[in-house]
Design an enzyme around this catalytic site. Structure first.
Site, mmCIF file in Angstrom:
data_model
loop_
_atom_site.group_PDB
_atom_site.id
_atom_site.type_symbol
_atom_site.label_atom_id
_atom_site.label_comp_id
_atom_site.label_asym_id
_atom_site.label_seq_id
_atom_site.Cartn_x
_atom_site.Cartn_y
_atom_site.Cartn_z
ATOM 1 N N HIS A 422 0.825 -1.206 0.000
ATOM 2 C CA HIS A 422 0.000 0.000 0.000
ATOM 3 C C HIS A 422 0.862 1.261 0.000
ATOM 4 O O HIS A 422 0.703 2.150 -0.851
ATOM 5 C CB HIS A 422 -0.913 -0.033 1.226
ATOM 6 C CG HIS A 422 -1.787 1.170 1.387
ATOM 7 N ND1 HIS A 422 -3.150 1.105 1.212
ATOM 8 C CD2 HIS A 422 -1.517 2.453 1.734
ATOM 9 C CE1 HIS A 422 -3.667 2.310 1.423
ATOM 10 N NE2 HIS A 422 -2.691 3.144 1.750
ATOM 11 N N GLU A 423 1.786 1.335 0.948
ATOM 12 C CA GLU A 423 2.595 2.545 1.068
ATOM 13 C C GLU A 423 3.518 2.748 -0.130
ATOM 14 O O GLU A 423 3.763 3.880 -0.544
ATOM 15 C CB GLU A 423 3.402 2.524 2.372
ATOM 16 C CG GLU A 423 2.545 2.544 3.631
ATOM 17 C CD GLU A 423 1.539 3.682 3.668
ATOM 18 O OE1 GLU A 423 1.787 4.743 3.060
ATOM 19 O OE2 GLU A 423 0.484 3.509 4.296
ATOM 20 N N HIS A 426 1.773 4.470 -2.855
ATOM 21 C CA HIS A 426 1.933 5.924 -2.718
ATOM 22 C C HIS A 426 3.317 6.360 -3.212
ATOM 23 O O HIS A 426 3.464 7.367 -3.904
ATOM 24 C CB HIS A 426 1.806 6.330 -1.243
ATOM 25 C CG HIS A 426 0.426 6.286 -0.699
ATOM 26 N ND1 HIS A 426 -0.663 6.818 -1.355
ATOM 27 C CD2 HIS A 426 -0.058 5.802 0.485
ATOM 28 C CE1 HIS A 426 -1.750 6.652 -0.612
ATOM 29 N NE2 HIS A 426 -1.404 6.041 0.498
#
Length: 637
Positions: A422-423, A426
């Site tokens: 997820h990170e 980003h």
């Protein structure tokens, strides 16, 4: 929930700059599947500790830069009255302001990253406060900017853009400023709002200090004789415990302690809500939610449609909860039964495996994406392991021209792998946007930020499900995706409804207190989890849960997790079954940065979040996964 934080780089009014300054620390969020911090300390390996010397050599260099920026404030104020002279004057002023914003971004990231790794670092806390104040001072010194641009008018601004190619990178911001004319106040008023911004919006910082440092969290003794401190990290671990009695003990202890601060937390959140409502009225918006969405030109129908469709989909959520009860072999279902995995997986996922799995799962995104991700994972761009003084959760931040920084609390669980993917969704969004856009249009809206991260989660889920070696593994990964949809779509929409209800109450002139917020949250908790239908019993003591959601101090933020889940499911499916065309269409969204309004950007890519279609498709995906789970359960082991 995870978090993304970057400075807004479009032209912003003074009060908006001050608002960012006041809210910046709130970008440290609880992880979506909250990190079950195992050991309170971990052996430090510098490979897993970010290197901040890429920003400044040391804090003395940081402080020298802060003072240098402060010394330039008079020169910013001196630009007033020069914008309309000619195109070159406008470009000179905007270039100078962009340079200051980029330097401020670097200043902020350097100190906030340190404060997040050690919440007791007083020097970092003081440094963050100095950044907020300097941002407010810059806002006050440039309060004239938006009114002066708006006074030029669209015809003159467009003529300047046509006459000077150097203004092309500022065109998006200039047009956005013109769009907001009806909601921009005079420069003296803007300056006053910027000056009081840190005071108006400081409730969130106070809340962070209260929950991270000041509350004396109790410890509990487990059946094996070990003691665990039930702070946010300890609670996150214990709520997943396979022993139901331990889970109940954790809930009772944690929410009992939080409940002692209901009045204080209620006062802090009411203060933040009141500030937002007052600002919306000052800027001639019909409501606080309208003001928030208008910043990125997002139709209010997006928010309203999301809430409506999530409520229509509650039977699907209740179906999942019943499956959870069955698979956990429970006589009934309580709120403390919502976190343990429905199938246990006796497998560790060290950080190096998280890297390899994420690289493999995102392979469908192509060679360019893979090359960028490989480069990032070789560098010291992450802070990986938890410690006693480190904040919980995960986030990504970045500085244009440097690289992304990723904050984790890795636990060697699959949840940690999902958080990692997820990170870095980003992180890759930041890297691709920075490479494709000038600084002025590199910053992307939160509305699309979570699409990039959750699409990585969807790709990881599909990858793991497709490679499960046993029935139990397949059930584990299917169950993990079901809980991801529950927590990211339904739970975040429930939070969004809470925000609507509390702001609506304030706007109706009703008094807001901790007790009132408990009542509002309790009604939502019961409705979403089927208390009336007999699906799950909600203990009123657990209605204090709103007190733990720090994103409520960034109003109307969390709904974007839910909309992004719907968009990510669409993109993940298209990428998984498609070819280069589908992949490139998705990557074009990431590379666009902030060069387009986010709602229109996603709509052009095939996802209209103002319609029921994407939300209904996500709910169908959840039902389809449950069909597969029930089929596997019916098979003989």
């Amino acid at each position: 929930m995870h978090s993304h934080t970057r400075l807004r780089t479009r032209l912003a009014g003074a009060a908006a700059i001050a608002l960012f300054a006041a809210c910046a620390p709130l970008s440290f969020a609880q992880a979506q599947q909250a990190p079950a911090a195992a050991a309170s300390t971990a052996k430090v390996d510098e490979r897993y500790v970010w290197d901040l010397t890429t920003l400044y050599k040391d804090r003395a260099a940081w402080d020298a830069e802060r003072k240098a920026i402060a010394a330039e404030l008079p020169s910013l104020a001196a630009l007033q009255g020069t914008l309309g002279k000619d195109a070159a004057s406008l470009r000179t002023a905007l270039d100078k302001l962009s340079a200051i914003r980029l330097r401020m971004n670097r200043l902020s990231v350097y100190m906030s990253t340190q404060f997040s790794t050690d919440a007791r670092d007083q020097a970092a806390q003081e440094g963050s406060n100095l950044v907020r104040q300097l941002n407010a001072d810059i806002g006050a010194a440039t309060a004239w900017l938006d009114p002066e641009i708006q006074e030029l008018g669209a015809e003159k601004v467009e003529a300047f853009i046509k006459a000077d190619k150097g203004l092309e990178k500022h065109a998006v911001g200039l047009r956005d400023t013109l769009r907001m004319k009806a909601h921009t106040l005079g420069h003296e008023t803007e300056a006053a709002l910027a000056a009081v911004g840190p005071a108006m919006y400081n409730a969130g910082s106070t809340y962070q200090l209260l929950t991270s440092s000041d509350i004396d969290w109790p410890s509990v003794t487990l059946p094996d004789g070990s003691k665990v401190k039930v702070n946010q990290v300890g609670y996150s671990k214990l709520r997943e415990n396979p022993d139901r009695a331990v889970r109940k003990l954790a809930f009772d202890t944690f929410w009992g302690k939080f409940g002692q601060y209901t009045n204080t937390d209620g006062s802090l959140l009411a203060n933040r809500i009141q500030a937002g409502v007052a600002m919306a009225k000052l800027r001639n918006y019909p409501s606080a939610v309208a003001a928030s969405l208008a910043a990125n030109d997002i139709p209010e129908s997006v928010y309203r449609t999301l809430v409506a469709e999530a409520n229509k989909g509650l039977p699907t959520l209740h179906r999942y909860l019943k499956i959870r009860q069955k698979m956990l072999n429970l006589p009934d279902l309580n709120y403390y039964d919502i976190y343990p995995p429905i199938v246990a997986l006796d497998r560790k996922f060290p950080i190096e495996e998280a890297k390899s799995l994420t690289l493999a799962a995102t392979k469908p995104l192509g060679k360019e994406y893979a090359r960028n991700l490989e480069e990032a994972l070789k560098g010291r761009w992450m802070h990986v392991y938890p410690s006693d003084t480190k904040r919980p959760g995960a986030y990504q931040t970045g500085v244009y021209g440097v690289h992304p920084f990723v904050f984790l609390n890795h636990q060697d669980t699959f949840d940690s792998v999902s958080t990692f993917a997820h990170e870095w969704g980003h992180g890759m969004h930041t890297k691709l946007a920075d490479a494709a856009q000038p600084y002025e249009t590199s910053d992307y809206s939160l509305f699309v930020a979570e699409v990039a991260s959750i699409t990585n989660e969807v790709l990881l889920a599909d990858y793991m499900q497709g490679r499960a070696k046993t029935r139990e593994e397949k059930l584990f990964f299917l169950g993990h995706e079901l809980d991801s949809i529950r927590s990211t779509f339904f739970r975040q929409t429930m939070f969004a409804e809470f925000e609507l209800a509390t702001h609506d109450a304030m706007e109706r002139g009703e008094a807001l207190s901790g007790r009132k917020m408990n009542e509002i949250y309790c009604d939502l908790l019961k409705r979403y989890h089927g208390d009336k239908e007999g699906v799950m019993k909600i203990d009123p003591a657990y209605c204090a849960e709103w007190q733990m959601v720090n994103h409520f101090y960034r109003p109307f933020y969390v709904y974007q997790y839910a909309t992004s889940m719907a968009a990510a499911a669409y993109f993940g499916e298209q990428i998984g079954k498609g070819g280069e065309k589908e992949r490139d269409r998705y990557l074009s969204v990431l590379k666009a940065g902030g060069s387009q309004y986010p709602y229109q950007l996603l709509k052009q890519a095939g996802v209209d979040l103002a319609t029921p279609v994407p939300y209904q498709a996500l709910i169908r995906r959840m039902d389809k996964i449950m069909d597969e789970v029930e089929k596997l359960l019916a098979e003989k082991k």
